[in-house]
Design an enzyme around this catalytic site. Structure first.
Site, PDB file in Angstrom:
ATOM      1  CE  LYS A  81      -3.044   2.931   2.630  1.00  0.00           C
ATOM      2  NZ  LYS A  81      -3.938   3.156   3.769  1.00  0.00           N
TER       3      LYS A  81
ATOM      4  CB  ALA B  52      -8.374   7.844   3.632  1.00  0.00           C
ATOM      5  N   GLY B  53     -11.153   8.179   5.264  1.00  0.00           N
ATOM      6  CA  GLY B  53     -12.259   9.100   5.482  1.00  0.00           C
ATOM      7  C   GLY B  53     -13.554   8.454   5.940  1.00  0.00           C
TER       8      GLY B  53
ATOM      9  CB  ALA C 284      -7.552   1.827   9.744  1.00  0.00           C
ATOM     10  CB  SER C 285      -9.665   5.735  12.083  1.00  0.00           C
ATOM     11  OG  SER C 285      -8.324   5.960  11.766  1.00  0.00           O
TER      12      SER C 285
ATOM     13  N   GLY D 190      -8.344   9.374   8.802  1.00  0.00           N
ATOM     14  CA  GLY D 190      -8.731   9.460  10.204  1.00  0.00           C
ATOM     15  C   GLY D 190      -9.767  10.524  10.518  1.00  0.00           C
TER      16      GLY D 190
END
Lengths: 68, 271
Positions: free
Chosen positions: B111, B198-199, B220-221, B172
């Site tokens: 990645k 992301a986001g 992830a987050s 994040g």
């Protein structure tokens, strides 16, 4: 005679003739599967035993961790 | 309807709507980032709840890495590893990080992240394409984290990236997909898989990504920092599946005014 260098950004000295394999054994923090960079190049595991540390080397000893 | 009632329909979906990156088939369209979890025990529960088959990992200086074998846990879960180049700010750094990841994790998948700004963590487009080109030439399977710019996405596909991974909003931030139109355009612009990366803040964001035509979602987050990560992992799994199904099923066109779904013909006089 000792070899001055940095390991993970911290100054260190090792006896002349020390190899990357010895460094990893001392500094792997209990992690297997570490990867080593020396002066911005990868030192492949297969070369650890034959790669001797040189004065001024910048070494990075890295371990697997979580990440996004 | 119980899960077992759904099994035949879901199996049919897998057969008729397969998903692969660089020839590697996946039945899950959820890629999970592992950063931010409190323990390896929670990591295992989250990975299992998410149903993911591809998980991002990183390398850090040994003294900063907690003990315990994350790789043992991930191995037990049977997932494929996707090393990242998180924190790199130049192509030179990112290429070295990718090589180190290959050495440590024994995979040539990466990645690719090349960040241009520590406040927004937005990708540096120039360095990103440079790094991608070098890594493809070295035989890596490159999955670049990129902006939602369709032109940049095409450049990355053109240099040989195996997928393109546009952000919905900054890493994040949990702000969801700020420009759905760009994501849809990017999906049209490239022939490789598009992974929304992301986001994502909550399940509806992941569903929207899939409805827009994305092939998968990386998050992830949204899971690891949720109050109940395991429950959110299950929510994301179902959102991704639901969004993909809706995309394939074809949504109705939006209308300005109402359109009755009950026929007017035969309406009784009740006044």
């Amino acid at each position: 005679m000792t070899v001055p260098l940095t390991v993970n950004g911290v100054p260190a000295e090792f006896p002349a003739g020390t190899t990357v394999a010895t460094l990893v054994a001392e500094r792997n923090g209990g992690h297997d599967r570490v990867a080593v960079a020396r002066n911005s190049d990868v030192v492949p595991r297969s070369s650890w035993a034959t790669t001797e540390l040189s004065p001024g080397d910048r070494l990075e000893v890295l371990a697997p961790t979580a990440g996004g | 309807m119980s899960t077992s009632d759904l099994a035949p329909a879901l199996a049919r979906e897998e057969a008729t709507d397969p998903f692969a990156i660089a020839g590697q088939p996946f039945t899950s369209r959820l890629v999970l980032g592992t950063g931010g979890l409190p323990s390896l025990e929670v990591l295992e529960r989250v990975v299992r709840a998410s149903g993911t088959q591809l998980v991002t990992v990183a390398l850090r200086r040994v003294e900063a890495v907690p003990g315990g074998s994350m790789l043992e846990v991930l191995d037990r879960c049977g997932v494929r590893l996707l090393p990242n180049t998180a924190g790199c700010m130049t192509a030179r750094e990112a290429v070295l990080a990718a090589r180190l990841g290959r050495e440590a994790f024994g995979t040539d998948w990466v990645k690719l992240e090349v960040i241009g700004d520590e406040v927004t963590l937005l990708p540096d487009a120039v360095e990103l394409v440079d790094a991608a080109e070098q890594l493809v030439a070295e035989g890596f399977t490159v999955l670049p984290y990129t902006t939602d710019d369709p032109v940049l996405g095409r450049r990355l596909a053109d240099v040989g990236c195996a997928a393109v991974m546009p952000l919905g909003s900054p890493i994040g931030s949990g702000l969801g997909i700020r420009n759905p139109h760009s994501i849809a355009l990017l999906r049209e612009a490239v022939d490789v898989p598009v992974v929304l990366d992301a986001g994502i803040g909550t399940a509806s964001d992941a569903a929207l990504a899939m409805e827009l035509g994305c092939d998968a979602v990386l998050l992830a987050s949204a899971v690891t920092r949720a109050r109940d990560p395991e429950r959110m992992a299950l929510a994301m799994r179902q959102a991704v599946e639901g969004g993909r199904l809706a995309h394939g099923a074809g949504r109705i066109p939006r209308r300005w005014h109402a359109q009755a779904s009950t026929a007017m013909q035969g309406r009784p006089e009740l006044g």
